[in-house]
Scaffold this motif. Structure first.
Motif, PDB file in Angstrom:
ATOM      1  N   TYR A  80       0.836  -1.208   0.000  1.00 46.99           N
ATOM      2  CA  TYR A  80       0.000   0.000   0.000  1.00 46.99           C
ATOM      3  C   TYR A  80       0.866   1.251   0.000  1.00 46.99           C
ATOM      4  CZ  TYR A  80      -3.253   3.584   1.614  1.00 46.99           C
ATOM      5  OH  TYR A  80      -3.986   4.748   1.733  1.00 46.99           O
ATOM      6  N   PHE A  81       1.855   1.305   0.881  1.00 44.43           N
ATOM      7  CA  PHE A  81       2.721   2.482   0.947  1.00 44.43           C
ATOM      8  C   PHE A  81       3.528   2.641  -0.342  1.00 44.43           C
ATOM      9  CE2 PHE A  81       2.808   1.945   5.805  1.00 44.43           C
ATOM     10  CZ  PHE A  81       1.702   2.761   5.946  1.00 44.43           C
ATOM     11  N   ARG A  82       4.021   1.536  -0.880  1.00 46.57           N
ATOM     12  CA  ARG A  82       4.821   1.603  -2.098  1.00 46.57           C
ATOM     13  C   ARG A  82       3.962   2.047  -3.280  1.00 46.57           C
ATOM     14  NH1 ARG A  82       7.135  -2.760  -1.432  1.00 46.57           N
ATOM     15  NH2 ARG A  82       5.610  -4.139  -2.428  1.00 46.57           N
ATOM     16  N   ASN A  83       2.769   1.506  -3.420  1.00 48.77           N
ATOM     17  CA  ASN A  83       1.895   1.851  -4.542  1.00 48.77           C
ATOM     18  C   ASN A  83       1.411   3.298  -4.497  1.00 48.77           C
ATOM     19  OD1 ASN A  83       2.139  -0.787  -5.451  1.00 48.77           O
ATOM     20  ND2 ASN A  83       0.231  -1.468  -4.492  1.00 48.77           N
ATOM     21  N   ASN A  84       1.407   3.881  -3.304  1.00 49.05           N
ATOM     22  CA  ASN A  84       0.963   5.264  -3.154  1.00 49.05           C
ATOM     23  C   ASN A  84       2.125   6.244  -2.985  1.00 49.05           C
ATOM     24  OD1 ASN A  84      -2.205   5.366  -2.870  1.00 49.05           O
ATOM     25  ND2 ASN A  84      -1.540   3.523  -1.760  1.00 49.05           N
TER      26      ASN A  84
ATOM     27  N   VAL B 115       2.885  11.271   7.633  1.00 51.26           N
ATOM     28  CA  VAL B 115       2.312  11.323   6.284  1.00 51.26           C
ATOM     29  C   VAL B 115       1.654   9.994   5.939  1.00 51.26           C
ATOM     30  CG1 VAL B 115       2.866  11.529   3.828  1.00 51.26           C
ATOM     31  CG2 VAL B 115       3.914  13.103   5.475  1.00 51.26           C
ATOM     32  N   LYS B 116       2.299   8.888   6.268  1.00 48.19           N
ATOM     33  CA  LYS B 116       1.724   7.571   5.998  1.00 48.19           C
ATOM     34  C   LYS B 116       0.375   7.404   6.692  1.00 48.19           C
ATOM     35  CE  LYS B 116       5.999   4.889   5.279  1.00 48.19           C
ATOM     36  NZ  LYS B 116       6.863   3.824   5.838  1.00 48.19           N
TER      37      LYS B 116
ATOM     38  N   LEU C 127      -3.408   6.906   5.237  1.00 43.86           N
ATOM     39  CA  LEU C 127      -4.153   5.689   5.553  1.00 43.86           C
ATOM     40  C   LEU C 127      -5.496   6.013   6.210  1.00 43.86           C
ATOM     41  CD1 LEU C 127      -3.723   2.617   5.300  1.00 43.86           C
ATOM     42  CD2 LEU C 127      -2.857   2.638   7.653  1.00 43.86           C
ATOM     43  N   ILE C 128      -5.500   6.960   7.128  1.00 36.01           N
ATOM     44  CA  ILE C 128      -6.746   7.362   7.795  1.00 36.01           C
ATOM     45  C   ILE C 128      -7.722   7.951   6.789  1.00 36.01           C
ATOM     46  CG2 ILE C 128      -7.736   9.009   9.442  1.00 36.01           C
ATOM     47  CD1 ILE C 128      -5.207   8.564  11.148  1.00 36.01           C
ATOM     48  N   SER C 129      -7.218   8.776   5.885  1.00 30.66           N
ATOM     49  CA  SER C 129      -8.076   9.359   4.853  1.00 30.66           C
ATOM     50  C   SER C 129      -8.647   8.268   3.950  1.00 30.66           C
ATOM     51  CB  SER C 129      -7.280  10.365   4.015  1.00 30.66           C
ATOM     52  OG  SER C 129      -8.064  10.896   2.978  1.00 30.66           O
ATOM     53  N   PHE C 130      -7.836   7.278   3.634  1.00 32.82           N
ATOM     54  CA  PHE C 130      -8.290   6.168   2.788  1.00 32.82           C
ATOM     55  C   PHE C 130      -9.464   5.438   3.436  1.00 32.82           C
ATOM     56  CE2 PHE C 130      -8.059   1.572   1.996  1.00 32.82           C
ATOM     57  CZ  PHE C 130      -8.242   1.530   0.621  1.00 32.82           C
ATOM     58  N   PHE C 131      -9.322   5.089   4.708  1.00 32.01           N
ATOM     59  CA  PHE C 131     -10.383   4.362   5.403  1.00 32.01           C
ATOM     60  C   PHE C 131     -11.618   5.231   5.619  1.00 32.01           C
ATOM     61  CE2 PHE C 131      -6.819   1.674   7.223  1.00 32.01           C
ATOM     62  CZ  PHE C 131      -7.126   0.576   6.449  1.00 32.01           C
ATOM     63  N   SER C 132     -11.415   6.494   5.885  1.00 26.98           N
ATOM     64  CA  SER C 132     -12.540   7.387   6.155  1.00 26.98           C
ATOM     65  C   SER C 132     -13.417   7.576   4.937  1.00 26.98           C
ATOM     66  CB  SER C 132     -12.032   8.751   6.638  1.00 26.98           C
ATOM     67  OG  SER C 132     -11.315   8.628   7.846  1.00 26.98           O
ATOM     68  N   ASN C 133     -12.828   7.503   3.746  1.00 26.22           N
ATOM     69  CA  ASN C 133     -13.570   7.799   2.526  1.00 26.22           C
ATOM     70  C   ASN C 133     -13.874   6.564   1.678  1.00 26.22           C
ATOM     71  OD1 ASN C 133     -13.573  10.901   2.495  1.00 26.22           O
ATOM     72  ND2 ASN C 133     -11.413  10.459   2.807  1.00 26.22           N
ATOM     73  N   HIS C 134     -13.457   5.400   2.128  1.00 21.72           N
ATOM     74  CA  HIS C 134     -13.684   4.197   1.335  1.00 21.72           C
ATOM     75  C   HIS C 134     -15.135   3.735   1.484  1.00 21.72           C
ATOM     76  CE1 HIS C 134     -13.074   0.198  -0.376  1.00 21.72           C
ATOM     77  NE2 HIS C 134     -11.897   0.605  -0.787  1.00 21.72           N
TER      78      HIS C 134
END
Length: 251
Positions: A81-85, A94-95, A99-106
């Motif tokens: 996930y970190f590498r792909n982003n 930053v990581k 990640l929090i933004s990803f889960f919050s908006n998924h």
């Protein structure tokens, strides 16, 4: 309408009081618009997270994939996930923000995160300020067991995995100290029966249920239920209708 609301509150009050005593009630003000109430509901519905934590190349990734295949959980391998982003060399702050933004908006709410957390700093940011896992599976393998597994890998890959293992050892003590006494923390040993391990994992994906006692039959309720189904993957079951159907079939 007022009379129906009075009946609604009277009938549901005992159930609400019961669950409130067990800390299971979240009060959501319904005075705003549908979107406002829905957003408040989302804040109360934190994602269901399962952490798979252990040394590299010891089989937990296969278990995580198998569990994801049999459930509505999405598998995230944290290093990928970190590498792909483009976050492989980013700071922990930053990581975790990403990640929090990803889960919050998924649109989905169920995730298995393999290889997480990487260090105690990530724990302090993510768990303390966003969401704790539903389950934390710690795979407890000795160095001899890890090195024995790594013999099966080509030399260049084995060297990379050994470096990853050393980083894991450097951070493991602080991470385990944080999670060890949590009710969701579970240790899995390599010498445990594989079937026992798998049954323990299956217990994790028991269905999550939201109880909606006797909602008023109005447009607001129908739109609310529709959004919960369409945008969060829940299935709405009207118990009264189900019982009536069973009665008609004499079952």
């Amino acid at each position: 309408m007022e009379h129906r609301l009075e009946i609604f509150h009277k009938e549901t009050e005992p159930a609400i009081e019961f669950y409130a005593r067990h800390g299971k009630v979240v009060n959501i003000p319904a005075t705003g618009t549908i979107d406002e109430v829905y957003n408040l509901t989302l804040q109360a519905l934190q994602p269901n997270l399962i952490f798979f934590y252990g040394p590299p190349a010891c089989g937990e990734d296969q278990l995580a994939q198998r569990l994801a295949n049999l459930s509505a959980y999405n598998l995230i391998k944290i290093q990928d996930y970190f590498r792909n982003n483009g976050l492989a060399n980013a700071t922990d702050e930053v990581k975790m923000d990403h990640l929090i933004s990803f889960f919050s908006n998924h649109p989905q709410r169920n995730f298995i995160i393999h290889g997480f957390p990487e260090n105690i700093r990530q724990v302090k940011i993510f768990v303390d300020h966003f969401a704790a896992p539903k389950k934390f599976y710690y795979f407890d393998f000795t160095r001899d067991q890890v090195e024995n597994h790594l013999k099966n890998f080509p030399k260049p890959q084995r060297q990379n995995l050994l470096q990853e293992y050393e980083r894991y050892l450097q951070n493991r003590k602080d991470i385990l100290k944080y999670f060890n006494n949590k009710p969701y923390f579970l240790t899995i040993h390599e010498d445990e029966n594989p079937e026992k391990i798998w049954n323990s994992l299956l217990e994790t994906i028991a269905p999550e249920v939201i109880a909606l006692p006797a909602l008023p039959d109005d447009e607001f309720s129908h739109q609310y239920i529709s959004r919960i189904q369409n945008e969060r993957g829940y299935v709405y079951l009207d118990i009264v209708s189900l019982v009536q159907d069973e009665i008609k079939r004499n079952t």
